[in-house]
Design a protein around this motif. Structure first.
Motif, PDB file in Angstrom:
ATOM      1  N   VAL A  88       0.960  -1.225  -0.135  1.00  0.00           N
ATOM      2  CA  VAL A  88      -0.010   0.238   0.099  1.00  0.00           C
ATOM      3  C   VAL A  88       1.028   1.260   0.026  1.00  0.00           C
ATOM      4  O   VAL A  88       0.717   2.372  -0.740  1.00  0.00           O
ATOM      5  N   MET A  89       1.891   1.194   0.813  1.00  0.00           N
ATOM      6  CA  MET A  89       2.660   2.510   0.990  1.00  0.00           C
ATOM      7  C   MET A  89       3.378   2.781  -0.461  1.00  0.00           C
ATOM      8  O   MET A  89       3.626   3.709  -0.843  1.00  0.00           O
ATOM      9  N   HIS A  90       3.924   1.735  -1.120  1.00  0.00           N
ATOM     10  CA  HIS A  90       4.505   2.014  -2.254  1.00  0.00           C
ATOM     11  C   HIS A  90       3.763   2.395  -3.304  1.00  0.00           C
ATOM     12  O   HIS A  90       4.108   3.025  -4.402  1.00  0.00           O
ATOM     13  N   TRP A  91       2.450   1.600  -3.414  1.00  0.00           N
ATOM     14  CA  TRP A  91       1.439   1.959  -4.271  1.00  0.00           C
ATOM     15  C   TRP A  91       1.081   3.657  -4.469  1.00  0.00           C
ATOM     16  O   TRP A  91       1.022   4.197  -5.313  1.00  0.00           O
ATOM     17  N   GLU A  92       1.096   4.192  -3.187  1.00  0.00           N
ATOM     18  CA  GLU A  92       0.793   5.342  -2.994  1.00  0.00           C
ATOM     19  C   GLU A  92       2.023   6.270  -3.543  1.00  0.00           C
ATOM     20  O   GLU A  92       2.010   7.125  -3.888  1.00  0.00           O
ATOM     21  N   MET A  93       3.513   5.789  -3.101  1.00  0.00           N
ATOM     22  CA  MET A  93       4.361   6.528  -3.738  1.00  0.00           C
ATOM     23  C   MET A  93       4.421   6.598  -5.206  1.00  0.00           C
ATOM     24  O   MET A  93       5.194   7.451  -5.933  1.00  0.00           O
ATOM     25  N   MET A  94       4.145   5.466  -5.813  1.00  0.00           N
ATOM     26  CA  MET A  94       3.900   5.346  -7.362  1.00  0.00           C
ATOM     27  C   MET A  94       3.004   5.962  -7.926  1.00  0.00           C
ATOM     28  O   MET A  94       2.588   6.015  -8.969  1.00  0.00           O
ATOM     29  N   GLY A  95       2.129   7.049  -7.010  1.00  0.00           N
ATOM     30  CA  GLY A  95       1.179   7.718  -7.632  1.00  0.00           C
ATOM     31  C   GLY A  95      -0.375   6.928  -7.705  1.00  0.00           C
ATOM     32  O   GLY A  95      -0.923   7.625  -8.359  1.00  0.00           O
TER      33      GLY A  95
ATOM     34  N   PRO B 184       1.958  -4.915 -11.746  1.00  0.00           N
ATOM     35  CA  PRO B 184       2.067  -6.141 -11.011  1.00  0.00           C
ATOM     36  C   PRO B 184       2.725  -5.897  -9.606  1.00  0.00           C
ATOM     37  O   PRO B 184       3.643  -5.092  -9.545  1.00  0.00           O
ATOM     38  N   LEU B 185       2.118  -6.428  -8.455  1.00  0.00           N
ATOM     39  CA  LEU B 185       2.485  -6.541  -7.227  1.00  0.00           C
ATOM     40  C   LEU B 185       3.051  -7.985  -6.852  1.00  0.00           C
ATOM     41  O   LEU B 185       2.310  -8.855  -6.677  1.00  0.00           O
ATOM     42  N   VAL B 186       4.314  -8.364  -6.863  1.00  0.00           N
ATOM     43  CA  VAL B 186       4.776  -9.729  -7.018  1.00  0.00           C
ATOM     44  C   VAL B 186       5.373  -9.920  -5.568  1.00  0.00           C
ATOM     45  O   VAL B 186       5.986  -9.136  -4.795  1.00  0.00           O
ATOM     46  N   MET B 187       5.066 -11.258  -5.152  1.00  0.00           N
ATOM     47  CA  MET B 187       5.703 -11.995  -3.791  1.00  0.00           C
ATOM     48  C   MET B 187       6.087 -12.934  -3.942  1.00  0.00           C
ATOM     49  O   MET B 187       5.631 -13.933  -4.491  1.00  0.00           O
ATOM     50  N   ALA B 188       7.582 -13.330  -3.753  1.00  0.00           N
ATOM     51  CA  ALA B 188       7.933 -14.739  -3.708  1.00  0.00           C
ATOM     52  C   ALA B 188       8.420 -14.782  -2.335  1.00  0.00           C
ATOM     53  O   ALA B 188       9.700 -14.645  -2.091  1.00  0.00           O
ATOM     54  N   HIS B 189       7.605 -15.640  -1.600  1.00  0.00           N
ATOM     55  CA  HIS B 189       8.128 -16.044  -0.244  1.00  0.00           C
ATOM     56  C   HIS B 189       8.352 -17.291  -0.272  1.00  0.00           C
ATOM     57  O   HIS B 189       7.690 -18.323  -0.621  1.00  0.00           O
ATOM     58  N   GLU B 190       9.600 -17.731   0.215  1.00  0.00           N
ATOM     59  CA  GLU B 190      10.166 -19.228   0.270  1.00  0.00           C
ATOM     60  C   GLU B 190       9.932 -19.946  -0.997  1.00  0.00           C
ATOM     61  O   GLU B 190       9.263 -21.142  -1.132  1.00  0.00           O
ATOM     62  N   PHE B 191      10.117 -19.338  -2.169  1.00  0.00           N
ATOM     63  CA  PHE B 191      10.026 -19.837  -3.520  1.00  0.00           C
ATOM     64  C   PHE B 191      11.408 -20.089  -4.023  1.00  0.00           C
ATOM     65  O   PHE B 191      11.520 -21.451  -4.571  1.00  0.00           O
ATOM     66  N   PHE B 192      12.434 -19.422  -3.853  1.00  0.00           N
ATOM     67  CA  PHE B 192      13.504 -19.594  -4.462  1.00  0.00           C
ATOM     68  C   PHE B 192      14.480 -20.754  -3.844  1.00  0.00           C
ATOM     69  O   PHE B 192      15.177 -21.582  -4.226  1.00  0.00           O
ATOM     70  N   ASP B 193      14.215 -21.104  -2.666  1.00  0.00           N
ATOM     71  CA  ASP B 193      15.041 -21.924  -1.607  1.00  0.00           C
ATOM     72  C   ASP B 193      14.713 -23.341  -2.492  1.00  0.00           C
ATOM     73  O   ASP B 193      15.367 -24.361  -2.026  1.00  0.00           O
ATOM     74  N   ALA B 194      13.497 -23.628  -2.999  1.00  0.00           N
ATOM     75  CA  ALA B 194      13.173 -24.978  -3.486  1.00  0.00           C
ATOM     76  C   ALA B 194      13.372 -25.229  -4.927  1.00  0.00           C
ATOM     77  O   ALA B 194      13.195 -26.350  -5.533  1.00  0.00           O
ATOM     78  N   LEU B 195      14.023 -24.246  -5.547  1.00  0.00           N
ATOM     79  CA  LEU B 195      14.535 -24.179  -6.883  1.00  0.00           C
ATOM     80  C   LEU B 195      15.861 -25.163  -7.014  1.00  0.00           C
ATOM     81  O   LEU B 195      16.616 -25.183  -6.209  1.00  0.00           O
ATOM     82  N   PRO B 196      16.052 -25.983  -7.980  1.00  0.00           N
ATOM     83  CA  PRO B 196      17.057 -26.938  -8.206  1.00  0.00           C
ATOM     84  C   PRO B 196      18.496 -25.997  -8.153  1.00  0.00           C
ATOM     85  O   PRO B 196      18.510 -25.080  -8.527  1.00  0.00           O
ATOM     86  N   ILE B 197      19.206 -26.865  -7.507  1.00  0.00           N
ATOM     87  CA  ILE B 197      20.755 -26.487  -7.380  1.00  0.00           C
ATOM     88  C   ILE B 197      21.506 -27.383  -7.997  1.00  0.00           C
ATOM     89  O   ILE B 197      21.373 -28.547  -7.950  1.00  0.00           O
TER      90      ILE B 197
ATOM     91  N   ASN C 152       6.232  -1.439 -14.558  1.00  0.00           N
ATOM     92  CA  ASN C 152       6.360  -0.358 -13.750  1.00  0.00           C
ATOM     93  C   ASN C 152       5.974  -1.100 -12.304  1.00  0.00           C
ATOM     94  O   ASN C 152       4.927  -0.248 -11.677  1.00  0.00           O
ATOM     95  N   GLY C 153       6.221  -2.203 -12.136  1.00  0.00           N
ATOM     96  CA  GLY C 153       5.652  -2.927 -10.771  1.00  0.00           C
ATOM     97  C   GLY C 153       6.469  -2.971  -9.597  1.00  0.00           C
ATOM     98  O   GLY C 153       7.500  -2.195  -9.441  1.00  0.00           O
ATOM     99  N   MET C 154       6.477  -3.955  -8.704  1.00  0.00           N
ATOM    100  CA  MET C 154       7.387  -3.933  -7.343  1.00  0.00           C
ATOM    101  C   MET C 154       7.256  -5.326  -7.256  1.00  0.00           C
ATOM    102  O   MET C 154       6.220  -5.866  -7.274  1.00  0.00           O
TER     103      MET C 154
ATOM    104  N   LEU D 213      14.413  -8.934   0.139  1.00  0.00           N
ATOM    105  CA  LEU D 213      14.928  -8.390  -1.015  1.00  0.00           C
ATOM    106  C   LEU D 213      13.834  -7.620  -1.729  1.00  0.00           C
ATOM    107  O   LEU D 213      12.852  -8.292  -2.045  1.00  0.00           O
ATOM    108  N   ALA D 214      13.967  -6.314  -2.057  1.00  0.00           N
ATOM    109  CA  ALA D 214      12.905  -5.687  -2.953  1.00  0.00           C
ATOM    110  C   ALA D 214      13.286  -5.475  -4.233  1.00  0.00           C
ATOM    111  O   ALA D 214      14.547  -5.141  -4.709  1.00  0.00           O
ATOM    112  N   VAL D 215      12.439  -5.365  -5.209  1.00  0.00           N
ATOM    113  CA  VAL D 215      12.894  -5.431  -6.687  1.00  0.00           C
ATOM    114  C   VAL D 215      12.100  -4.150  -7.330  1.00  0.00           C
ATOM    115  O   VAL D 215      10.641  -4.301  -7.100  1.00  0.00           O
ATOM    116  N   LEU D 216      12.378  -3.285  -7.882  1.00  0.00           N
ATOM    117  CA  LEU D 216      11.650  -2.102  -8.353  1.00  0.00           C
ATOM    118  C   LEU D 216      12.078  -1.821  -9.872  1.00  0.00           C
ATOM    119  O   LEU D 216      13.185  -2.220 -10.286  1.00  0.00           O
ATOM    120  N   PRO D 217      11.197  -0.842 -10.543  1.00  0.00           N
ATOM    121  CA  PRO D 217      11.784  -0.795 -11.915  1.00  0.00           C
ATOM    122  C   PRO D 217      13.063   0.031 -11.962  1.00  0.00           C
ATOM    123  O   PRO D 217      13.298   0.783 -11.219  1.00  0.00           O
TER     124      PRO D 217
END
Length: 479
Positions: A110-117, A222-235, A337-339, A449-453
């Motif tokens: 919500v906070m960054h949605w407001e910061m993005m106008g 797009p408002l993206v969330m990746a919570h405990e996603f990358f830890d299960a990707l193959p290594i 122009n997501g986050m 980790l935050a990802v912005l345009p």
């Protein structure tokens, strides 16, 4: 500036305060290596037989291939099971511990949605949504901000497991009969929107196997969330030899003499390669070192930084799939122009011995009973930043405890404590808060980790501006 942002977080959380405490009562769990010993071979399940036959037919396989089979195989992969989360499952995630986690995440968006106008149209995209608890909490808290909630056009879950899709569907209160059943595909090969959410005001909810299948209108943010996603990707795992060449660590059949047995690692890090070795005799599989340079080693480690940062005897775990997803995610966020937020356990450098299994809230030998446990490895956040460099701006990672405190979780805890006179509920709330934020629990090992345009200006709350050096290359493991 920081004080103003902190006050803004507090005000936003105060608007969430009308929601009552949701008692989940997950007691703190301390993961410990499993010291159980076995004298005989374990049962050869259909999945274990399939992996064994694959190895016998093709030779030792990569850890990445073993992970894919053990986690997602339709003949008994771990994520084809239903109850893998919570007290009755094998592990508990932050959203399952307390509603406060998802509410804080909602405030961040919500906070960054407001910061993005205050863009008029948004869509939520969650990678690896578990049981759907996190998105359920985010949407419930978002209702307190009417303009933001009105902007949400749809929710997209990137989830392959049919069993987990059912749990997510039930958590969000969707109606299966609105459109196609989950898993059906249209003429384009994409999984269609599966149902409309009745619980969240009719917001459409869709399921997709991979991020590439997610398609949103060009004017939707797009408002993206990746919570405990990358830890299960193959290594893939490699070890640097005395001659400077990298040898790949592979998975072989335990009674095969196709390659020498891998010697014990001097670094026994939290369920690492040998952490559950006490039951290794029961497993049908073992780790071996490739005799020569594999194509994987030649491809994955072709960057010169791996030669310059590591010495002989060092091991590294690398996830090319993580880099691929991160590149796509970064391009998508910048283009639209997501986050995004990436939350996982790991470090901001490359590690070498974190691959392990998790079963019944304890670490276990990852080669034991494939399909019966979660397989995971610490996320290399420096590798994710390197993959996104030039495509999107990355901020962090910062420790989860620091993130939650900066976003006002203590204020939210006080609100919930004041909303009930039940001493047991109050104690549970405090225990859950401590588990999420304490440096000896999830507060330090989990990172955000935050990802912005690329077009964004200023740093997001509560992150500092990244340096050019931190964005340019991964780091070696700390001594």
């Amino acid at each position: 500036m920081f004080l103003r942002r902190a006050l803004a977080c507090s005000r936003l959380l105060h608007r969430v305060a009308l929601a009552p405490p949701l008692v989940r009562r997950y007691s703190p769990t301390i993961y410990k290596p499993d010291g159980t010993t076995h004298a005989v071979k374990e049962e050869l399940t259909p999945l274990a037989k399939h992996i064994r036959d694959t190895v016998l037919a093709t030779g030792p396989i990569s850890i990445a291939q073993y992970m894919q089979l053990a986690l997602t195989s339709p003949i008994g992969g771990y994520y084809t099971r239903g109850q893998v989360f919570g007290r009755e499952g094998d592990f508990v995630t932050s959203p399952e511990i307390s509603q406060m986690f998802g509410e804080v995440m909602a405030v961040w968006y919500v906070m960054h949605w407001e910061m993005m106008g205050r863009p008029a149209k948004t869509v939520f995209v969650e990678l690896g949504p578990g049981r759907g608890t996190l998105m359920d909490d985010i949407m419930r808290a978002s209702k307190r901000f009417q303009s933001f909630y009105a902007s949400i056009r749809s929710i997209h879950f990137v989830e392959k497991s049919p069993e987990l899709r059912k749990l997510q569907h039930d958590k969000l209160g969707c109606d299966w009969n609105v459109t196609a059943t989950v898993g059906d595909k249209n003429d384009t090969g994409k999984t269609p929107l599966s149902s409309a959410s009745q619980r969240h005001g009719g917001v459409e909810v869709g399921w997709h196997d991979v991020l590439e299948q997610v398609s949103v209108d060009g004017d939707c943010v797009p408002l993206v969330m990746a919570h405990e996603f990358f830890d299960a990707l193959p290594i893939y795992k490699f070890e640097k030899g005395a001659n400077g060449q990298w040898s790949e660590i592979l998975v072989d059949v335990a009674d095969s003499n196709a390659a020498p047995v891998l010697p014990a690692s001097p670094a026994q890090l939290r369920g690492s390669l040998q952490s559950a070795g006490d039951d290794s005799n029961a497993s049908h599989f073992k780790f071996v070192r490739a005799r020569g340079v594999t194509s994987n080693a030649a491809m994955v480690l072709r960057d010169q930084r791996f030669d310059s940062l590591f010495d002989k005897g060092d091991r590294v775990e690398v996830s090319p799939e993580s880099a691929r997803v991160m590149i796509q995610l970064a391009d998508w966020i910048s283009t639209n122009n997501g986050m995004g937020l990436i939350i996982d356990y790991g470090a901001d450098w490359t590690q070498g011995d974190t691959f392990r299994g998790i079963k019944n809230h304890r670490f276990a030998n990852p080669l034991t009973s494939p399909g019966s446990m979660d397989l995971t490895a610490d996320v290399d956040f420096s590798y994710l930043r390197f993959a996104a460099n030039g495509r999107a701006k990355c901020y962090g990672p910062i420790e989860q405890g620091s993130f939650l405190h900066s976003m006002g979780i203590q204020a939210r805890l006080q609100q919930l404590l004041q909303s009930t006179n039940d001493s047991k509920v109050q104690k549970d709330l405090v225990d859950c808060y401590k588990r999420l934020t304490d440096v000896h629990s999830m507060g330090r090992v989990y990172k955000v980790l935050a990802v912005l345009p690329n077009s964004s200006s200023g740093s997001p709350v509560p992150f500092a501006q990244p340096t050019a050096e931190s964005s340019s290359k991964p780091e070696a493991a700390s001594p």
